[in-house]
Design a protein around this motif. Structure first.
Motif, short mmCIF file in Angstrom:
data_model
loop_
_atom_site.label_atom_id
_atom_site.label_comp_id
_atom_site.label_asym_id
_atom_site.label_seq_id
_atom_site.Cartn_x
_atom_site.Cartn_y
_atom_site.Cartn_z
N ARG A 30 0.84 -1.20 -0.08
CA ARG A 30 -0.07 0.13 -0.12
C ARG A 30 1.07 1.21 0.02
O ARG A 30 0.52 2.30 -0.75
CB ARG A 30 -0.79 -0.14 1.22
CG ARG A 30 -1.84 1.24 1.40
CD ARG A 30 -2.62 1.02 2.56
NE ARG A 30 -3.70 2.05 2.89
CZ ARG A 30 -3.36 3.15 3.32
NH1 ARG A 30 -2.26 3.67 3.98
NH2 ARG A 30 -4.29 3.91 3.61
N ASP A 31 1.85 1.11 0.65
CA ASP A 31 2.73 2.57 1.01
C ASP A 31 3.61 2.77 -0.19
O ASP A 31 4.30 3.80 -0.44
CB ASP A 31 3.66 2.64 2.19
CG ASP A 31 2.70 2.47 3.53
OD1 ASP A 31 1.60 2.70 3.33
OD2 ASP A 31 3.27 2.04 4.46
N ASP A 32 3.57 1.81 -1.17
CA ASP A 32 4.47 2.05 -2.58
C ASP A 32 3.51 2.56 -3.67
O ASP A 32 4.28 3.03 -4.63
CB ASP A 32 5.17 0.87 -2.93
CG ASP A 32 6.24 0.50 -1.93
OD1 ASP A 32 6.77 1.14 -1.02
OD2 ASP A 32 6.56 -0.92 -1.99
N ILE A 33 2.27 2.52 -3.43
CA ILE A 33 1.41 2.75 -4.54
C ILE A 33 1.59 4.22 -4.91
O ILE A 33 1.50 5.21 -3.87
CB ILE A 33 0.03 2.40 -4.30
CG1 ILE A 33 0.00 0.97 -4.30
CG2 ILE A 33 -0.83 2.95 -5.49
CD1 ILE A 33 -1.38 0.52 -3.58
N ARG A 34 1.78 4.80 -6.13
CA ARG A 34 1.76 6.41 -6.48
C ARG A 34 0.44 6.67 -7.14
O ARG A 34 -0.15 5.91 -8.06
CB ARG A 34 2.90 6.38 -7.29
CG ARG A 34 4.29 6.09 -6.62
CD ARG A 34 4.70 6.71 -5.51
NE ARG A 34 5.14 8.12 -5.90
CZ ARG A 34 5.59 9.02 -4.79
NH1 ARG A 34 5.41 8.57 -3.54
NH2 ARG A 34 5.77 10.12 -5.27
N ILE A 35 0.32 8.04 -7.29
CA ILE A 35 -0.79 8.23 -7.85
C ILE A 35 -0.65 9.85 -8.71
O ILE A 35 0.07 10.69 -7.75
CB ILE A 35 -2.13 8.56 -7.17
CG1 ILE A 35 -3.36 9.01 -8.02
CG2 ILE A 35 -1.95 9.53 -6.01
CD1 ILE A 35 -4.63 8.99 -7.12
N GLY A 36 -0.96 10.15 -9.58
CA GLY A 36 -0.69 11.56 -10.13
C GLY A 36 -1.10 11.77 -11.47
O GLY A 36 -1.88 10.98 -11.99
N ILE A 37 -0.60 13.07 -12.13
CA ILE A 37 -0.91 13.14 -13.56
C ILE A 37 0.28 12.61 -14.40
O ILE A 37 -0.10 12.79 -15.70
CB ILE A 37 -1.08 14.66 -13.60
CG1 ILE A 37 0.06 15.55 -13.21
CG2 ILE A 37 -2.52 15.16 -12.73
CD1 ILE A 37 -0.38 16.88 -13.52
N SER A 38 1.22 12.44 -13.95
CA SER A 38 2.41 12.02 -14.85
C SER A 38 3.36 11.45 -14.26
O SER A 38 3.47 11.77 -12.72
CB SER A 38 3.08 13.07 -15.75
OG SER A 38 3.53 14.02 -15.06
#
Length: 226
Positions: A30-38
């Motif tokens: 869970r702590d490694d998951i990334r979110i963003g626009i690029s």
């Protein structure tokens, strides 16, 4: 409530997917998951989730091959609230988004219309039927979108990117096996084939594919929660 067209009830919720993923053992933290626009504008998804309220829902799951499982109990976070939090932190970038790309720890990738993900019953889930989801059904975090066929319900999520358009072209194989929207209510099973033909092709594959995934699970001992 009756099942959608072309679906039949499955008594259990099997591990299932494209055959080439049957033996892939993955660990998604869970702590490694990334979110963003690029790739250059990402943040840790955990920082967003930790500020949101947890939710629960009971919903059905529909596989594009024709089987369904009713009344699964999920726990996690509303996807629409995740998107709203991302917009608050990144300004105009996410406002231009029309699709969302999910990349998964087992190598799977899918792109979904943001419109479909903003529905009230779409969530990022970490618990299923009161237990941690684990590797069998997509832990540590997976997408639950009851209105879309199962292949759009990304498992073992590694990253989430909001984009203005789909980042890659769809191959002929992908267009045959999948529809870009995959809405259950519209029976969008294939981009190229009518639903009745797609049903005829998919139905004989259910048993051998389920058996292959069951063997992969036994061999890798991946049924335990993480």
């Amino acid at each position: 409530m009756p099942l959608p067209p072309g679906q039949f009830e499955m008594s259990r919720f099997p591990r299932f997917g494209l055959p080439e993923y049957a033996s892939r053992t993955v660990v998604s933290l869970r702590d490694d998951i990334r979110i963003g626009i690029s790739a250059g504008h990402e943040t840790a998804l955990a920082t967003i989730l930790d500020a949101l309220d947890r939710v629960e829902q009971v919903s059905d799951f529909h596989c594009v091959t024709g089987w369904s499982v009713s009344a699964l109990h999920w726990e996690g976070y509303r996807f629409a609230e995740v998107v709203d939090a991302l917009r608050d932190g990144h300004g105009a970038g996410p406002e231009r988004a029309r699709v969302v790309e999910f990349r998964c720890a087992d190598g799977y990738r899918t792109v979904i219309a943001l419109e479909d993900l903003m529905q009230a019953d779409v969530m990022l889930a970490d618990r299923l039927n009161c237990d941690a989801i684990g590797l069998t059904h997509g832990g540590a975090l997976r997408l639950v979108a009851p209105g879309l066929y199962g292949y759009q319900n990304a498992k073992h999520i590694r990253s989430i990117h909001l984009r203005a358009k789909a980042p890659h072209r769809r191959s002929l194989r992908t267009r045959l096996l999948r529809h870009p929207r995959a809405r259950v209510a519209h029976e969008e099973r294939s981009e190229l084939l009518p639903p009745v033909i797609a049903r005829w092709i998919y139905r004989p594959l259910i048993r051998p594919v389920a058996s292959r995934f069951a063997r992969g699970e036994r061999n890798a001992d991946i049924g335990r929660p993480t």
